[in-house]
Design an enzyme around this catalytic site. Structure first.
Site, PDB file in Angstrom:
ATOM      1  CD  GLU A  55      -2.252  -0.331   5.355  1.00  8.56           C
ATOM      2  OE1 GLU A  55      -1.390  -1.185   5.579  1.00  8.56           O
ATOM      3  OE2 GLU A  55      -3.457  -0.580   5.204  1.00  8.56           O
ATOM      4  CG  ASP A  56      -2.575   0.591   0.625  1.00  7.97           C
ATOM      5  OD1 ASP A  56      -1.794   0.342   1.545  1.00  7.97           O
ATOM      6  OD2 ASP A  56      -3.483  -0.180   0.264  1.00  7.97           O
TER       7      ASP A  56
END
Length: 762
Positions: free
Chosen positions: A93-94
C-alpha cells in the site's frame, strides 16, 4: 549529515533492532516450528521499503509493522506465515512494491494474506457509507479465504488504538467509534476476549476521557476492599481444592472500565450500585484429557457445598461451547458477606481458548492443523449467505452483520431432538430461516414445546420448536420487524426486493398504458409532476406504488398533467394568487439563508470548535435523539444540508455516523457558562408517602431555583414513579438536583433519562 541527524539514526537503528530481537525471542518461546530465516528476511525487506518514513508520533514507521507482528505472535498466538504478513502488511500500500514482488520473494500464501490486508486498508470505512460497506464486504470475503487476514487486521487496529494519542481529536472519534462498532465485536466473535476488552477500553478512554478516569480512580479506591473480599471468599475454596488434589490457580477477574460504564448507562445506576465488579476464576489442570469435563463438574459440586449457588445462574458452556469456542462453567455463589459472586471454572485449555480464541485451537491440534472447523465455519457460511444477497442500504448491511457478531446464544431443539445454536432473542421465524429459506418463507406459525405460538414468539434456551408451513404463505413486509438474526433479515429483504421488482415492472407497464390511453407525452417533466403530486422521490417508487395499487391513476392525474384546476390543486392557485408576495419574500430570505449557511461552515476540522452561546443559537443544531447539554461529551457532524448537528458521543446515531461518515466529524467543546437553559428529563422512584411530591418541588424550585417545565407522577401498591422535565444550564446542575433529591428519605432512585416518556430497565 549533521551530528544530530547521525545520532537520531543510530538511536532509531538501536530501537528497531531491539524491537525485532524481542519479536524473535517471543516467537522462539512459542510452540510453532522455528522458521527464523523467513521472518528475518521479511523484516529486512520491510525495513528497507519503509526506510526514512516516520509515523505521526515521530517514531520510524517500521516499528508499527514490528508491533503488529508482535501482537499477532504473542497475543493471538499465530505462526511464521502470519508474522511475515504482519511485517509486510503496509509494503504494497505505501511503497512501489507489488503483490507479485511479495509472491516471488515469500511465496503465494504470504502474498495472498498481504493482498487481503491491502484490499481492506484505509480503514474499513471510506468517505461514504456505501464505500465503507463495500470495504467491509471485502474484509469478510477475505476472511473466507484465510481467517489470518482478519486476525492481523485486528492486531493492526489494536496497535493503532494503543498509539491513538498522537491523532487529531476528530480522527480519534472516528477511529474509536469504528473500533467499537466493528473491530471489538469481530474480536469477540473470534474469541479474542483479552483483545476485545482492550479495544473497548481504549475506545472508551478516547471518547469519554473524564468518565474513564473517574471509573479508574474509583476502581483504585475500592481495590483494597475487593482484595480482602477475594481472599476471604477464596480461602475455603482453596482448602477444598487442595483436598481434591487437582492442580489449580485462582484469579480475581475485575470488570473492565468499559463494561462498568456500559452497565451504568444501560441500567441508569451509579458505580457504587454495580455489584459484580469482582468475579473469581478457577483455572485447573485436568488429570487427563478424558477427565476434563468431570473435573470441571466435580469442582462445581465441591464449591457449591461451601457457598449456596444461585438457582437460575448456572451457565454450562462446557457441554455446549459458545459459537466463538468459549468453554467454561459459570456459577454464582452467595458469599458470607451477603453478596453474590460469580465463579468461572475453566481448564488451562479452556482458558487459552477464552483468551486467544480460535488461534488457540491450533495449539491443541496434532501437527498444528487449521482453525477449529465447527462453529467458525458455520459463522463464515452465514456471512457468505448474507454477502450473496446484495443489500441496497450499506448501513443496514453493517447492522445485519453486527447482529450476529455480538449476540449471546441460546440452545433450542428440533422436533427430532437435534440441538441448534441460535442468537439470544431469536424468534420462531428466525429458527425457520436458520433451517432452510423455503421453510422460512412459507411458515405460518410454530409449536414451541407442543403449544401453538405466533412467528414473533421469542425462543428460550431448551425450547423444542416445530415450524408449521403452508404453500400459499408468502413473505410479509411486517416480518422484518420481528426477525432478529442476520440470516433471516437478509433473506426476507432479498425476497421482498425480488417481489417489489416484479410489482415495479407491472406498475411501469400500467403507467405506460395510462400515458398512451390519455394521449400524454412520456417525458421527464410529466413524470416529475406525477412524482411531486404523490410525494414520491422517483419514477421507481411511483411505479412500485402503482403496481401495489396504492396509487390509482385517474382524472386527477390527467388534470394535473394537462394543468387543469382540480379540487386538490385549487389551494395552490389561491395561495399563489393571494399570498404571492409573502411567499416570494419567504423564498428570497430562505435563499439568502441557503447562501449564507455554507459560509458559516468555513471550518478548520483540525481544530476543536468552541460551542459559545452565540454559536449555539445561530450555527448549530442540538440533536433530538440524545438531547446533549453542556457538560456532556459531544461531537459535531456536518449533515447533507451543511448544518452542524451536536450529538452525545455515546448516542447510537453518533455511533453509526462515526463508522460511516468519519470524515464529517468535528471535535467540539462547550464554552457556554451559565448563559443558556436546556431541557433535561429526570426520573424518580421511591416509596409513596404523604408530602413526597411537596419535598421534590421544594428542593427543585425553592432551594435550587430551577424551573419545572413538566411533571408526571403515579403511584401503585405503595411505590411511586415520576418524570420531571426541567430547564438547566449544564450537567453540573443535573447532578446537583439528583444528589439533593437522593437525600429525601423515601426517594430510592434518581437518574437522568433522554426521553420524558422513556422506559427504564431494572
Amino acid at each position: 549529515m549533521t551530528d544530530d541527524t547521525l545520532m537520531q539514526e543510530q538511536n532509531d537503528e538501536k530501537q528497531i533492532n531491539a524491537a525485532f530481537n524481542e519479536l524473535l525471542d517471543r516467537y522462539l518461546e512459542s510452540r510453532h516450528r522455528k522458521k527464523v530465516e523467513i521472518i528475518t528476511k521479511a523484516f529486512n525487506f520491510a525495513k528497507q521499503a519503509h526506510k526514512g518514513v516516520r509515523r505521526r508520533s515521530g517514531e520510524p514507521y517500521i516499528l508499527h509493522p514490528l508491533a503488529v507482528a508482535r501482537i499477532a505472535c504473542v497475543e493471538i498466538g499465530l505462526g511464521s506465515t502470519s508474522i511475515c504478513a504482519a511485517l509486510l502488511h503496509d509494503v504494497v500500500e505505501d511503497t512501489d512494491y507489488t503483490v507479485e514482488d511479495i509472491e516471488n520473494l515469500f511465496g503465494p500464501k504470504i502474498a495472498q494474506i498481504v493482498d487481503g490486508l491491502t484490499k481492506i486498508s484505509g480503514g474499513i470505512f471510506g468517505d461514504r457509507a456505501s464505500a465503507q460497506a463495500e470495504n467491509f464486504k471485502k474484509l469478510l470475503l477475505t476472511m473466507n479465504d484465510d481467517i489470518r487476514v482478519i486476525l492481523i487486521k485486528i492486531a493492526d487496529r489494536l496497535h493503532n488504538m494503543r498509539t491513538l494519542g498522537s491523532m487529531l481529536p476528530s480522527k480519534q472519534y472516528k477511529i474509536a467509534g469504528e473500533t467499537l462498532y466493528i473491530y471489538a465485536p469481530l474480536a469477540n466473535r473470534l474469541g479474542l476476549n483479552r483483545i476485545k476488552t482492550e479495544l473497548e477500553d481504549l475506545s472508551f478512554k478516547y471518547e469519554h476521557p473524564e468518565t474513564y478516569h473517574q471509573i479508574e480512580e474509583k476502581l483504585k479506591a475500592t481495590q483494597a476492599e475487593r482484595d480482602t473480599l477475594f481472599e476471604e471468599f477464596t480461602a475455603p475454596i482453596r482448602a477444598q481444592l487442595d483436598k481434591m488434589g487437582i492442580p489449580y490457580r485462582i484469579l480475581a477477574r475485575i470488570k473492565s472500565p468499559y463494561s462498568i460504564w456500559n452497565k451504568m448507562q444501560a441500567k441508569h445506576i451509579t458505580f457504587e450500585e454495580i455489584y459484580d465488579i469482582l468475579a473469581v476464576r478457577i483455572i485447573f489442570t485436568p488429570r487427563s484429557e478424558e477427565e476434563e469435563l468431570n473435573d470441571c463438574f466435580n469442582i462445581y459440586v465441591s464449591i457449591s457445598k461451601i457457598y449456596k449457588p444461585h438457582p437460575d445462574r448456572l451457565r454450562d458452556w462446557v457441554s455446549h461451547p459458545k459459537a466463538n469456542g468459549y468453554q467454561a462453567l459459570h456459577v454464582t455463589l452467595m458469599s458470607n458477606k451477603g453478596q453474590w459472586i460469580e465463579v468461572q471454572i475453566r481448564s488451562e485449555r479452556m482458558n487459552d481458548v477464552a483468551e486467544q480464541g480460535f488461534a488457540a485451537h491450533w495449539k491443541y491440534k496434532e501437527g498444528g492443523g487449521s482453525e477449529d472447523e465447527g462453529e467458525l465455519s458455520k459463522w463464515l457460511k452465514t456471512i457468505k449467505e448474507i454477502l450473496d444477497d446484495p443489500q441496497p442500504d450499506a448501513l443496514d448491511f453493517l447492522d445485519t452483520i453486527k447482529l450476529n457478531l455480538f449476540a449471546s446464544e441460546i440452545f433450542v431443539f428440533t422436533p427430532k431432538g437435534e440441538i441448534k445454536t441460535m442468537p439470544q432473542n431469536s424468534t420462531a421465524l428466525d429458527f425457520a430461516f436458520s433451517i432452510h429459506t423455503f421453510l422460512g418463507s412459507h411458515c405460518i406459525g410454530a409449536k414451541v414445546n407442543h403449544k401453538l405460538v405466533p412467528l414473533s414468539h421469542k425462543l428460550q434456551s431448551g425450547d423444542q420448536v416445530e415450524i408449521l408451513t403452508s404453500k400459499s404463505q408468502k413473505v410479509q413486509p411486517s416480518w422484518i420487524n420481528f426477525a432478529t438474526t442476520a440470516k433471516a433479515k437478509a433473506k426476507i429483504l432479498a425476497i421482498l426486493k425480488r417481489e417489489n421488482k416484479e410489482l415495479q415492472m407491472q406498475g411501469e407497464d400500467m403507467l405506460h398504458d395510462f400515458f398512451k390511453k390519455e394521449g400524454l407525452e412520456w417525458n421527464e417533466t410529466n413524470i416529475s409532476k406525477l412524482c411531486a403530486m404523490h410525494s414520491v422521490k422517483d419514477v421507481d417508487e411511483l411505479a412500485l406504488k402503482i403496481g401495489k395499487k396504492i396509487i390509482l391513476l385517474g382524472n386527477n392525474e390527467v388534470n394535473e398533467l394537462k394543468e387543469r384546476p382540480t379540487q386538490n390543486n385549487w389551494k395552490k392557485y389561491i395561495s399563489f394568487a393571494f399570498g404571492g408576495n409573502k411567499n416570494k419574500g419567504n423564498g428570497t430570505s430562505s435563499e439568502k439563508q441557503a447562501e449564507e449557511k455554507p459560509a458559516q461552515l468555513d471550518i478548520d476540522k483540525k481544530k476543536i470548535i468552541k460551542l459559545t452561546p452565540d454559536a449555539i443559537q445561530k450555527n448549530y443544531i442540538i440533536a433530538d435523539c440524545c438531547k446533549p447539554i453542556p457538560g456532556d461529551d459531544v461531537l459535531g457532524y456536518i449533515d447533507d444540508n451543511n448544518r452542524i448537528i451536536i450529538h452525545k458521543r455515546q448516542c447510537p446515531i453518533a455511533s453509526q455516523l462515526k463508522t460511516s461518515f468519519g470524515n464529517r466529524l468535528l471535535a467540539v467543546q462547550w464554552e457556554i457558562g451559565k448563559a443558556l437553559n436546556f431541557p433535561v428529563n429526570v426520573y424518580i422512584k421511591g416509596i409513596d408517602a404523604i408530602g413526597v411530591l411537596n419535598q421534590v418541588t421544594q428542593i427543585i424550585s425553592q432551594q435550587l431555583n430551577v424551573n419545572i417545565h413538566k411533571l408526571y407522577i403515579e403511584s401503585n401498591d405503595g411505590i411511586f414513579e415520576g418524570r420531571i422535565q426541567l430547564f438547566v444550564h449544564d450537567v453540573d446542575d443535573v447532578n446537583t438536583i439528583c444528589e439533593n433529591l437522593k437525600k429525601v428519605e423515601n426517594i430510592k432512585r434518581v437518574t437522568r433519562i433522554e426521553n420524558f416518556d422513556g422506559q427504564l430497565t431494572d
